[in-house]
Design a protein around this motif. Structure first.
Motif, short mmCIF file in Angstrom:
data_model
loop_
_atom_site.label_atom_id
_atom_site.label_comp_id
_atom_site.label_asym_id
_atom_site.label_seq_id
_atom_site.Cartn_x
_atom_site.Cartn_y
_atom_site.Cartn_z
N VAL A 175 17.18 12.66 47.56
CA VAL A 175 17.30 12.52 46.10
C VAL A 175 18.75 12.20 45.75
N SER A 176 18.96 11.61 44.55
CA SER A 176 20.33 11.24 44.14
C SER A 176 21.16 12.49 43.92
N ASP A 177 20.56 13.47 43.26
CA ASP A 177 21.18 14.78 43.07
C ASP A 177 20.03 15.70 42.65
N ILE A 178 20.02 16.89 43.19
CA ILE A 178 18.90 17.80 42.93
C ILE A 178 18.71 18.04 41.42
N ALA A 179 19.81 17.94 40.65
CA ALA A 179 19.71 18.15 39.20
C ALA A 179 18.84 17.08 38.53
N ASN A 180 18.67 15.94 39.22
CA ASN A 180 17.91 14.83 38.63
C ASN A 180 16.42 14.87 38.95
N VAL A 181 15.98 15.89 39.69
CA VAL A 181 14.59 15.89 40.20
C VAL A 181 13.64 16.64 39.27
N ARG A 182 12.52 16.01 38.99
CA ARG A 182 11.45 16.67 38.22
C ARG A 182 10.14 16.48 39.00
N ILE A 183 9.45 17.58 39.25
CA ILE A 183 8.21 17.51 40.04
C ILE A 183 7.04 17.82 39.12
N SER A 184 6.10 16.89 39.03
CA SER A 184 4.92 17.15 38.20
C SER A 184 3.68 17.25 39.07
N GLY A 185 2.65 17.89 38.54
CA GLY A 185 1.38 18.05 39.27
C GLY A 185 1.08 19.51 39.58
N LEU A 186 2.05 20.38 39.36
CA LEU A 186 1.85 21.78 39.73
C LEU A 186 1.74 22.68 38.50
N ASP A 187 1.77 22.08 37.31
CA ASP A 187 1.68 22.87 36.08
C ASP A 187 0.43 23.76 36.12
N GLY A 188 0.60 25.03 35.87
CA GLY A 188 -0.54 25.97 35.83
C GLY A 188 -0.90 26.55 37.19
N ALA A 189 -0.23 26.09 38.25
CA ALA A 189 -0.58 26.59 39.60
C ALA A 189 0.12 27.93 39.87
N ASP A 238 -2.22 16.29 43.80
CA ASP A 238 -1.18 15.37 44.21
C ASP A 238 0.03 15.65 43.33
N VAL A 239 1.19 15.34 43.85
CA VAL A 239 2.43 15.65 43.15
C VAL A 239 3.21 14.35 42.98
N ILE A 240 3.87 14.21 41.85
CA ILE A 240 4.80 13.08 41.69
C ILE A 240 6.18 13.66 41.43
N TYR A 241 7.17 13.20 42.18
CA TYR A 241 8.51 13.62 41.77
C TYR A 241 9.28 12.42 41.28
N SER A 242 10.02 12.65 40.20
CA SER A 242 10.83 11.59 39.62
C SER A 242 12.27 11.94 39.84
N ASP A 243 13.05 10.92 40.18
CA ASP A 243 14.48 11.09 40.35
C ASP A 243 15.14 10.39 39.15
N LEU A 244 15.62 11.17 38.21
CA LEU A 244 16.17 10.60 36.98
C LEU A 244 17.46 9.84 37.25
N GLY A 245 18.07 10.08 38.43
CA GLY A 245 19.30 9.37 38.79
C GLY A 245 19.05 7.95 39.24
N THR A 246 17.94 7.73 39.95
CA THR A 246 17.65 6.39 40.47
C THR A 246 16.53 5.72 39.69
N GLY A 247 15.80 6.50 38.89
CA GLY A 247 14.66 5.98 38.17
C GLY A 247 13.43 5.84 39.07
N ARG A 248 13.54 6.34 40.31
CA ARG A 248 12.43 6.16 41.25
C ARG A 248 11.46 7.35 41.16
N SER A 249 10.15 7.03 41.21
CA SER A 249 9.14 8.09 41.27
C SER A 249 8.35 7.93 42.56
N ILE A 250 7.99 9.06 43.15
CA ILE A 250 7.28 9.04 44.42
C ILE A 250 6.03 9.90 44.32
N LEU A 251 4.92 9.29 44.73
CA LEU A 251 3.63 9.99 44.72
C LEU A 251 3.42 10.63 46.09
#
Ligand code: BG6
Length: 277
Positions: free
Chosen positions: A150-164, A201-214
Motif C-alpha cells: 500500500v502507498s501508506d497504511i493511512a490511505n487504506v480502506r477495506i470494505s466488505g466486512l461491515d457487520g461481521a 469478498d473484500v475490496i480494499y482501496s488505496d486512497l494514495g494511488t487511487g487503486r482498488s483491489i478485489l
C-alpha cells in the motif's frame, strides 16, 4: 513463459505472460511477487525477510497450514517452511499455472497431500487443496496470508466486512470476542482481527494511488486483517521498523471455529483470487 533460478539453494519460478509477472518460491509454495502489466506490484515483501530453508518468508502469500497461528510451533504450520515440488503449465487462454505439491514433512503427524495451484491471468488465483491420506479424521486450520503493498497504511480502506463479528487478537485487547465491524476497516493502530463468520469478498482501496483491489475467496468462513503497527514491527527481526506503513494483510482463512475436519481421502480447498479493479 517461465524460468527458474536458485537462491540459497531454493528454486524460484519466474512467470511472465501477457498479463504480468510473478515469482513463486518453492520454499513454502510462496508467491513472492505479482506485478500485472502497467501496474505497480500488488504484493508487499519485507526488505528484511529471511530467504533460507526452515525460515518463513515475510511478505507475498505465505501458505499457513496445517495450523493457523501459534497454537503449536512453528507459528502458522510447517507448509511455509518446507520445500515443495513444482510443475508449470501454459494454459490455452494465455494464463500460466504453477502447481506446487508437498507430500511429507518432518513435523507432520498425519499422512497428507497438499497442492497449491497459482494461476496468473488477469487475476492471480491461489488454490490450496489438501487431502488427509491417513485413516482417521484430523482437524486442520490455515490461511492464505496475503501481504498487500500500500502507498501508506493511512490511505487504506477495506470494505466488505461491515457487520461481521470479529475476535480482537492483539495481546493488548481487553476483550477478545464480542466485536462487530462497523463500516469500513481503517488502520491507525495495531490490527489483528479474525472475522469469524464471513464468506464475503473484500475490496480494499488505496486512497494514495487511487487503486482498488478485489480479494475473493472460497472454502473459507474466516478472514484475518493484520497490521503489526510500531511496537510489534520493531519486535520482529524480519520486519523493518517502518515497514508496517507499507502493507496490509488480508487473509482467506480457516481459523478458530472455522478449522476443518479432514475425513480420510476427502479434500478441502481454500482459495483466494486477487484482481486489480
Ligand atoms: C497473522 C496473525 O495472521 O499473522 C498475527 O493474526 C500474527 O497474530 C501474524 O502476528 C504474523 O505471524 P508470523 O508467524 O508470520 O509472524
Amino acid at each position: 513463459m517461465f524460468e527458474t533460478k536458485t537462491v540459497n539453494g531454493i528454486e524460484i519460478i519466474e512467470i511472465s505472460n501477457a498479463w504480468g509477472k510473478a515469482e513463486i518460491s518453492t520454499l513454502g509454495a510462496h508467491v513472492m511477487s505479482w506485478t500485472p502489466v502497467n501496474e505497480k506490484p500488488v504484493l508487499w515483501m519485507s526488505k528484511k525477510s529471511y530467504f533460507e530453508p526452515g525460515k518463513p518468508i515475510r511478505g507475498g502469500i505465505p501458505v499457513c497450514w496445517p495450523w493457523f497461528g501459534g497454537v503449536k510451533k512453528p507459528s502458522h504450520g510447517f507448509a511455509r517452511i518446507e520445500k515443495w515440488d513444482h510443475a508449470v503449465y501454459e494454459l490455452e487462454n494465455g494464463a500460466t499455472m504453477a502447481v506446487l505439491t508437498l507430500d511429507q514433512a518432518e513435523l507432520a503427524d498425519f499422512p497428507f497431500h497438499a497442492q497449491l495451484a497459482v494461476t496468473m491471468g488477469k487475476s492471480l488465483e491461489v488454490v490450496l487443496t489438501v487431502v488427509n491420506k491417513g485413516e482417521t479424521p484430523v482437524t486442520v486450520s490455515g490461511a492464505l496470508h496475503t501481504y498487500f503493498a500500500v502507498s501508506d497504511i493511512a490511505n487504506v480502506r477495506i470494505s466488505g466486512l461491515d457487520g461481521a463479528a470479529f475476535e480482537d487478537r492483539r495481546a493488548s485487547a481487553a476483550q477478545v470476542t464480542g466485536h462487530v465491524q462497523d463500516g469500513e476497516v481503517a488502520v491507525d493502530a495495531e490490527v489483528d482481527r479474525l472475522y469469524t463468520s464471513t464468506t464475503a469478498d473484500v475490496i480494499y482501496s488505496d486512497l494514495g494511488t487511487g487503486r482498488s483491489i478485489l480479494v475473493e475467496k472460497l472454502g473459507s468462513y474466516s478472514t484475518v486483517v493484520w497490521n503489526p503497527w510500531i511496537e510489534k514491527a520493531k519486535a520482529m527481526p524480519d520486519f523493518g521498523d517502518q515497514e508496517f506503513r507499507k502493507m496490509i494483510c488480508i487473509e482467506a482463512a480457516n481459523a478458530g471455529s472455522d478449522s476443518r475436519i479432514l475425513i480420510p481421502g476427502v479434500s478441502h480447498t481454500l482459495a483466494q483470487k486477487i484482481t486489480v479493479l
